[in-house]
Design an enzyme around this catalytic site. Sequence first.
Site, PDB file in Angstrom:
ATOM      1  N   THR A 180     -57.628 -33.781  50.605  1.00 37.99           N
ATOM      2  CA  THR A 180     -57.969 -35.427  50.431  1.00 37.99           C
ATOM      3  C   THR A 180     -57.831 -36.138  48.983  1.00 37.99           C
ATOM      4  O   THR A 180     -58.836 -35.787  48.389  1.00 37.99           O
ATOM      5  CB  THR A 180     -59.244 -35.116  50.922  1.00 37.99           C
ATOM      6  OG1 THR A 180     -59.742 -34.414  51.754  1.00 37.99           O
ATOM      7  CG2 THR A 180     -60.036 -36.145  50.886  1.00 37.99           C
ATOM      8  N   LYS A 195     -58.126 -39.882  56.659  1.00 37.63           N
ATOM      9  CA  LYS A 195     -58.876 -39.323  55.837  1.00 37.63           C
ATOM     10  C   LYS A 195     -60.342 -39.489  55.185  1.00 37.63           C
ATOM     11  O   LYS A 195     -61.217 -39.169  55.773  1.00 37.63           O
ATOM     12  CB  LYS A 195     -57.712 -38.406  55.455  1.00 37.63           C
ATOM     13  CG  LYS A 195     -58.706 -37.120  54.780  1.00 37.63           C
ATOM     14  CD  LYS A 195     -59.852 -35.808  56.177  1.00 37.63           C
ATOM     15  CE  LYS A 195     -60.400 -34.641  54.941  1.00 37.63           C
ATOM     16  NZ  LYS A 195     -61.145 -34.546  56.185  1.00 37.63           N
TER      17      LYS A 195
END
Lengths: 290, 290
Positions: free
Chosen positions: A93, A169
Amino acid sequence: MHIGFIGLGRMGFPMARNLLDAGYSLSVYNRTQSKAAPLLDAGARLASSPLDAITPGQLVVTMISDDAALAEVASDEWLQHLGNSGIHLSMSTVSASIARQLATRHENHGSVYLAAPVFGPPAAAAARKLWICLSGDAAAKERVRPVLEAMSQGIYDFGTEAGAAHIAKLAGNFILQSALEAISEGVTLTEKNGMDSSAFVSMLTQTIFNCPVYQNYGGKIAGRRFNEVTFSFATAAKDNRLIRQAAEEAGIALPLADLANQRFRAGLARGRAEMDMTAIALGAAEDAGL
Amino acid sequence: MHIGFIGLGRMGFPMARNLLDAGYSLSVYNRTQSKAAPLLDAGARLASSPLDAITPGQLVVTMISDDAALAEVASDEWLQHLGNSGIHLSMSTVSASIARQLATRHENHGSVYLAAPVFGPPAAAAARKLWICLSGDAAAKERVRPVLEAMSQGIYDFGTEAGAAHIAKLAGNFILQSALEAISEGVTLTEKNGMDSSAFVSMLTQTIFNCPVYQNYGGKIAGRRFNEVTFSFATAAKDNRLIRQAAEEAGIALPLADLANQRFRAGLARGRAEMDMTAIALGAAEDAGL
């Protein structure tokens, strides 16, 4: 296809093991080398550096903590070594902006940056049950599909733009963090009314919120099990920073991200970095004198 | 057991029909009498007033819009007529404070107030798929259980305190409204990044948020289907007021309820009362210039 795998943390380790189990040939690199040992026993080759993990023209996976660590790995030398028709599969991420910068730098070296961040806790990684958000060059996506399938239960394609999968995300994590704050405040209201908040959360997660996120994290919040770490508070705070950065870059306000930031700052200041991210609930509880 | 049923709106009508279908004898009352017609065809008796809906010592159900309407129905005369061993099953979303006041007034007349607010849209009411939060006197809860089962797929008992089930319902609606705001802001971030927000919501609701609330309302937000009314904006704004009132009475801050209030106020000021509650998403979208 030979795969370099960089980053053997709580997520990267089980993901790399699944690639080995699927029969791929792996070179693995981790800053703390000892973590790689069980993978070496299972047939992986130990790389001595991020550069050494690369086989030119092949695939390299990064599953590393944040933008800074990714930028450090992705030196010009590293990109040049990956070279023509190489693919960098970026699964952690990180920000859409570093992804966009890297996509351009890779293009300059004839290689491709594929964004492939994942949803799911370490247990899901171990069980090949991750969900993957994917974006980037269409041919490269096709080439890595079997690799992704060896780690996941579902792949969601967000087109060719390198930042898109990362935005998906981050926006997902944002909605998750907002849900944790909402559960926390709702639980506080029930407790101030003398109710058993576990019964409340149990009702909700059997009815309108019967999905794993609410079940797992809601149960932790009501039961105050903040030391059972599924996802660390510090990592969630890092994600919140990336979310606010994305809002800044998009030129919009995300009031819920700002509220979560207040909770994360207070929690970090009070020494909660190593707790589970559900410790965000202590903010609402403490503000209520609970 | 003879049942009085007061309030034949979008929820009350299908609930009353299910009681008739289960073989109960019903007296029905609605301010707009014509709405009762199909129930009369199915064997219900038309009551001319809330008082006339009551059979002394039996059960009366209220499914009416708000605290003010409930207070108007529950006159001293009405409570006296329900009388000894009568049960008032209060199924709409009202405040815990009016529930607590009514519980005391009923007790003074030898009757019982049972809190039984429900989760589920009108379609769930029609399909006997509601979820019921229940609190109040134990013996009375036992007595009405078959009646509740004729309308629901699940009953959650929050003990004997009259306000508890209403707090559970309000806290649940609060978490739901917060989820809508979070989805709205997340969708805005994806759209400002040039992405297809429907693909984003579709991914989320197949993965970490695979529950009906996110699937139904998330799809509406991404698709901007704000005129498909499942739950009206005005009613959601009323619930938000009840949530903030509960926070005030508990002496706590609920920052997410205050944020939702800003969205509801702005939406009502812009004439969105009759839209679906997901029109709360227009707030984040408009603030982003979308």
